[in-house]
Design a protein around this motif. Structure first.
Motif, mmCIF file in Angstrom:
data_model
loop_
_atom_site.group_PDB
_atom_site.id
_atom_site.type_symbol
_atom_site.label_atom_id
_atom_site.label_comp_id
_atom_site.label_asym_id
_atom_site.label_seq_id
_atom_site.Cartn_x
_atom_site.Cartn_y
_atom_site.Cartn_z
ATOM 1 N N GLU A 74 51.125 38.950 42.582
ATOM 2 C CA GLU A 74 49.911 38.427 43.194
ATOM 3 C C GLU A 74 50.082 38.133 44.676
ATOM 4 O OE1 GLU A 74 52.162 34.950 41.372
ATOM 5 O OE2 GLU A 74 51.645 37.012 40.810
ATOM 6 N N PRO A 79 43.151 40.836 45.258
ATOM 7 C CA PRO A 79 42.308 41.311 44.161
ATOM 8 C C PRO A 79 41.192 42.241 44.624
ATOM 9 C CG PRO A 79 42.713 38.969 43.940
ATOM 10 C CD PRO A 79 43.243 39.365 45.285
ATOM 11 N N PHE A 92 43.653 42.381 39.549
ATOM 12 C CA PHE A 92 44.440 41.339 40.209
ATOM 13 C C PHE A 92 45.680 41.918 40.871
ATOM 14 C CE2 PHE A 92 41.942 38.157 38.004
ATOM 15 C CZ PHE A 92 41.910 37.144 38.941
ATOM 16 N N ILE A 157 38.815 34.510 40.911
ATOM 17 C CA ILE A 157 39.707 34.870 42.021
ATOM 18 C C ILE A 157 40.252 33.626 42.711
ATOM 19 C CG2 ILE A 157 39.786 35.940 44.308
ATOM 20 C CD1 ILE A 157 37.926 38.086 43.287
ATOM 21 N N PRO A 161 44.949 34.216 38.528
ATOM 22 C CA PRO A 161 45.304 34.453 37.124
ATOM 23 C C PRO A 161 46.297 33.398 36.629
ATOM 24 C CG PRO A 161 46.450 36.003 38.552
ATOM 25 C CD PRO A 161 45.511 35.235 39.432
#
Length: 604
Positions: A74, A79, A92, A157, A161
């Motif tokens: 991430e 995203p 993601f 977002i 996650p």
């Protein structure tokens, strides 16, 4: 970044594996939005170099007992939102991990999240799960996708996650789970080398250690306390999680992971797992870690909780460690010489210096140890725990093992979280030794008896009585007095089903008089009683009519050699469900009817 379907130009089509992990329901076959519309992601990938999307790895150097590292895809990926038919698909992250394997940890309900790999079906290899909160491992090009309404996108977002991602370290695999990974010079617990210790070896267990920074293996053992209350304490090694952020609620404890004999099995043996524990105490000076499992064992379990020995003047010969080297099946290593207390400081490679006389020192006589063995119990000849393995020099050509001493850990530290005494002697008895405690099924015995007779109280012998309780079935026959007895042993209270049957000649008791009685009932001249009415319904349609006369006439004439739809005997009792309860002996009164025999003249 957003993409809307009408604006996309189809540049390529990807083949998707149909094995998708939905992280709210673990494993499902329904595809995600991007799987149903592969041209969308294909178009995006044509404009973006996947090889550049490499994740940030963990910032920590992991010790040898770890087999996976935390990665942070991430942080390397922004995203991407795709709008499709008023629904959103949020990508993601996506990355190519090649032949390495990646798992996703989802601790909370994560509706709408999917984790899967791109590519063709034969690249997808399934394997056992690390626990119910982990996805199955994936290789190649992998991604995390969310599907849901457009008005939820910003929240999803901004919150990010709720997943952690782990990647296997070089030389390790999520799929092997340690099986077959140990050195060749080990001895399985059921080899002759372990015969003095294998009676209680089920207490030793493999531990899958989960920390924020990675995943690894250690060993441990169930340990008894003076209250003898089966509190599921597990003694292991402090350095298994030292300098990291332990996620104890995800630690997995594997029991009975062993070969049935001295040989290494061809296929991996099964094991029983319990997930989750609470920290109770630990200290780096003697490297002990005491955990309490979050759950009790099932009621049908039989497993020992090891005793302990904290005498400071007891240095016996013939000690052993029982362990899971490299996460492999259970091994035993022995030391035939008198146990020695190490008089010097020890400098460990994880930056800790342990005090003088805090560890035992052994140059093992048989076997060795490896990463993954840490925390295994050091057993006295009486199979009591005297300490837990810390480490040392290992290998097939020579070894020196150091184990933290239990009596050193007993009163260590300033409070209960740094010593063992509060937990292992809650009654404050002051005793120096404690024997093992066996958790065994609470077996209950009851008697189920009964008598089978016809409506005129004539005893019916040779009736088969069948009692079905789960996977266990009990049988017996009634005696000449129509009586039966079943002695039942059970563990859990449960409801069983009882059935009665009798083998007999179909014509036994059937004659022309039975037809006359049915005809007189139909004409209203002589009404059958309730039992006769049941016996008369030989075509099993729920009523007594001329069709029953037809069946009986054909039996008498030899056209039929059996009743067409029913058994020759009918047995009636209040309920066919028998409740197994403690101190609840039962006596069943059962009425038996020979079908078609309305005047009860059958020969029993």
């Amino acid at each position: 970044m957003k993409f809307q379907l009408p604006l996309l130009k189809v540049l390529s089509v990807l083949l998707f594996s149909f094995f998708v992990v939905n992280l709210s329901a673990q494993y499902v076959s329904s595809p995600s939005i991007l799987q149903e519309n592969p041209e969308i992601l294909g178009s995006w990938l044509a404009e973006n170099e996947l090889s550049e999307l490499t994740p940030t790895t963990t910032r920590h150097i992991l010790p040898d007992h770890f087999f996976a590292e935390r990665i942070y895809p991430e942080e390397a990926f922004k995203p991407v939102v795709f709008e499709i038919d008023d629904q959103a698909a949020v990508l993601f992250w996506i990355m190519d991990v090649g032949e390495k394997e990646v798992v996703v940890l989802s601790e909370e309900i994560a509706d709408g999240f999917y984790f899967y790999n791109l590519g063709n079906q034969n690249r997808q290899r399934n394997s056992a799960n690390l626990s119910e909160k982990f996805s199955r491992p994936q290789s190649g090009s992998v991604l995390l996708e969310w599907n849901g309404p457009l008005d939820k996108v910003d929240d999803i977002i901004s919150n990010g996650p709720i997943h952690r991602v782990y990647r296997n370290l070089e030389g390790h695999s999520f799929r092997s789970t340690g099986f077959g990974a140990a050195l060749d010079c080990h001895f399985n617990i059921n080899c002759p080398e372990g015969e003095d210790f294998n009676q209680l070896a089920d207490a030793a267990n493999r531990i899958m250690v989960v920390v924020e920074e990675g995943i690894g293996f250690c060993s441990g053992a169930l340990i008894n306390n003076t209250a003898a209350d089966f509190t599921p304490y597990v003694l292991s090694a402090f350095h298994c999680m030292a300098n990291f952020t332990p996620l104890y609620h995800l630690w997995r404890f594997d029991f009975f992971y062993a070969s049935e004999d001295c040989n290494n099995p061809i296929s991996e043996p099964g094991f029983f797992s319990m997930t989750g524990a609470e920290f109770r105490a630990g200290h780096p000076d003697s490297d002990f870690l005491l955990l309490e499992l979050n759950n009790d064992f099932p009621s049908d379990f039989e497993i020992p909780f090891l005793g302990w020995d904290r005498r400071d003047d007891y240095l016996p010969q013939n000690t052993a460690i029982v362990h899971h080297p490299a996460g492999d099946i259970k091994k035993v290593s022995t030391y035939s010489e008198p146990l020695r207390v190490h008089n010097n400081l020890i400098n460990w490679n994880h930056g800790v210096q342990t005090p003088r006389r805090s560890h035992y020192r052994q140059q093992l006589t048989t076997g060795t140890f490896e990463p993954g063995s840490s925390g295994s119990p050091l057993l006295s000849p009486e199979s009591r725990i005297m300490g837990q393995l810390h480490g040392g020099v290992f290998g097939c050509d020579g070894n020196i093992a150091y184990s933290g001493i239990l009596y050193f850990s007993w009163d260590l530290g300033d409070d209960a979280s740094e010593r063992l005494s509060d937990w292992l002697d809650p009654l404050n008895t002051g005793q120096l030794t404690l024997d093992e405690l066996w958790l065994a099924p609470d077996v209950k015995d009851i008697e189920i008896a009964g008598k089978v007779s016809n409506p005129l109280n004539r005893n019916i012998p040779d009736v088969m009585v069948e009692l079905v309780c789960g996977d266990t079935t009990y049988f017996t026959l009634t005696d000449e007095d129509g009586e039966f007895v079943l002695n039942i042993t059970f563990i859990d209270e449960e409801d069983c089903t009882v059935n009665f049957s009798k083998q007999d000649e179909v014509m036994n008791g059937i004659n022309v008089l039975d037809i006359v009685l049915i005809r007189r009932d139909i004409l209203g001249l002589q009404i059958l009683d309730d039992w006769q009415r049941l016996a008369a319904d030989v075509n099993d349609d729920g009523v007594v009519n001329v069709l029953d006369i037809v069946v009986l006439r054909r039996l008498i004439l030899g056209i039929y050699d059996e009743l067409p739809n029913i058994d020759p005997w009918l047995f009636s009792l209040d309920s066919d469900v028998v409740e197994l309860r403690l101190d609840n002996d039962l006596f069943l009164e059962v009425t038996g009817l020979k079908m078609g025999d309305l005047d009860y003249n059958a020969d029993y």
